[in-house]
Design an enzyme around this catalytic site. Structure first.
Site, PDB file in Angstrom:
ATOM      1  N   HIS A 183      36.546  47.282 -21.473  1.00 16.35           N
ATOM      2  CA  HIS A 183      37.953  46.970 -21.198  1.00 16.35           C
ATOM      3  C   HIS A 183      38.606  45.285 -21.545  1.00 16.35           C
ATOM      4  CE1 HIS A 183      38.426  50.707 -19.372  1.00 16.35           C
ATOM      5  NE2 HIS A 183      37.497  50.563 -18.248  1.00 16.35           N
ATOM      6  N   ASP A 200      32.248  56.177 -22.751  1.00 19.59           N
ATOM      7  CA  ASP A 200      32.639  56.093 -21.652  1.00 19.59           C
ATOM      8  C   ASP A 200      33.669  57.008 -21.114  1.00 19.59           C
ATOM      9  OD1 ASP A 200      32.527  53.656 -19.122  1.00 19.59           O
ATOM     10  OD2 ASP A 200      34.411  54.104 -18.787  1.00 19.59           O
ATOM     11  N   HIS A 212      37.093  56.182 -19.122  1.00 23.58           N
ATOM     12  CA  HIS A 212      38.180  55.583 -19.552  1.00 23.58           C
ATOM     13  C   HIS A 212      38.282  54.634 -21.217  1.00 23.58           C
ATOM     14  CE1 HIS A 212      37.014  55.282 -15.342  1.00 23.58           C
ATOM     15  NE2 HIS A 212      38.577  55.823 -15.779  1.00 23.58           N
ATOM     16  N   ASP A 219      30.063  57.911 -16.693  1.00 19.68           N
ATOM     17  CA  ASP A 219      31.129  58.205 -16.018  1.00 19.68           C
ATOM     18  C   ASP A 219      32.005  59.852 -16.022  1.00 19.68           C
ATOM     19  OD1 ASP A 219      32.233  56.682 -17.815  1.00 19.68           O
ATOM     20  OD2 ASP A 219      33.316  55.320 -16.159  1.00 19.68           O
TER      21      ASP A 219
END
Length: 347
Positions: free
Chosen positions: A163, A199, A201, A288
């Site tokens: 991120h 991931d 996200h 995740d």
């Protein structure tokens, strides 16, 4: 598989994060890396080594000098504001949104925190710089190992990185390890490098870093940003810009995505990777996507991660795996090492 382990990771340990205006325990905690390290040891999957330190010049290939200077000094400035701050994590309270300037760095630390952060859920702590910098060292070392002939390498480090942009942090991330690994490979002689972000996200920081470039193909499988963090990036129509047009592929998926649907999206990603002609692959390895993850709305199971590793092995590329998200600590080590073992045993 050669694993580069960040022995300094536990120096970054956030006390809490803000959710709906309330402090809650920080999910990105040292236990995450500890769980993976324990599982690596249990299975005896290759050597575990510590990285050599790399100069700041290597980090400046991805991150701006102004941002790096901020990260190195933010904690000391935070404590200088008030000695009592030594017992608190640093969080921003203001942000330069549309029409406000971001080109002039303010003198006020609280304003600096907002200038360089994308959220109020990423604690900056006394050990953040040490942990993040050593993680970056691991990433560059792993990339160099591939260029020296290793088939694969794993970066076991936290805080994660995907991120983080060239000049901002957020989503628990401060330095973009995947981007640093890819850039080092290019600087070390690779013509083209692919980054595959698995991931839950979207890797908004990685996308933004390479969005206008054609020497790095970025592909991300992730939860649709219309309902999931980072919300403001990761849509399917984001295909790159200028020379980078066509070198960014987002595969957003709906809540409730099963292993069957997720693996089908992975196959789409692998087909695009095969046509790119990369010299090496960097995998942002977040698990995740697991059905039991507290931050996920996907439904993969532990056995599925063996299949993920096996499919990536058949790409036939030198591959650096970078540890990203995954917050179901009990199953985390098994899920991560299943990917690595699937990769190692496939060929």
């Amino acid at each position: 598989m050669l694993t580069f382990y960040n022995e300094q990771h536990s120096q970054h340990q956030g006390r809490d994060r803000s959710v709906n205006g309330q402090p809650v325990p920080c999910a990105e905690a040292p236990l995450r890396a500890d769980a993976v390290l324990a599982e690596l040891g249990r299975r005896g999957l290759g050597r575990i080594v510590t990285p050599h330190g790399v100069p700041l010049m290597s980090l400046e290939r991805i991150h701006t000098p102004r941002y790096l200077h901020f990260l190195r000094n933010a904690w000391s400035e935070w404590v200088a504001l008030d000695p009592a701050n030594a017992g608190k994590d640093a969080f921003p309270s203001v942000w330069p949104v549309r029409t406000l300037r971001s080109d002039v760095e303010p003198d006020n630390l609280r304003a600096k925190l907002g200038l360089y952060s994308m959220d109020s859920g990423t604690p900056l702590t006394a050990g953040t710089w040490s942990a993040a910098k050593t993680g970056a060292d691991c990433a560059v070392n792993a990339a160099h190992a591939l260029r020296l002939g290793e088939r694969s390498a794993f970066v076991l480090s936290r805080p994660p990185g995907h991120h983080a942009g060239a000049d901002f942090y957020g989503g628990y991330c401060f330095l973009n390890n995947a981007a640093l690994a890819a850039q080092h490979m290019l600087d070390d002689g690779a013509r083209k490098v692919a980054i595959l972000d698995l991931d839950y996200h979207h890797g908004n920081g990685t996308q933004s870093i390479f969005y206008q470039r054609d020497d790095v193909l970025f592909i991300s499988l992730h939860a649709d940003p219309r309902f999931e963090f980072p919300f403001y990036l990761g849509h399917a129509d984001e295909r790159g810009e200028g020379p980078g047009l066509g070198y960014n592929l987002n595969l957003p998926l709906p809540a409730g995505t099963t292993a069957t649907a997720w693996l089908a999206a992975l196959e789409t990603a692998c087909i695009r990777l095969g046509s790119f002609g990369a010299d090496a692959l960097v995998v942002s390895l977040g698990v995740d996507t697991f059905a039991g993850d507290p931050l996920s709305r996907f439904a993969l199971h532990s056995a599925d991660y063996l299949r993920v590793g096996e499919r990536l092995a058949w790409l036939g590329l030198p591959t650096a795996f970078i540890f990203e998200g995954g917050y179901a600590v009990k199953e985390l080590g098994v899920n991560v090492v299943n990917v690595l073992e699937g990769f190692e045993t496939a060929l």
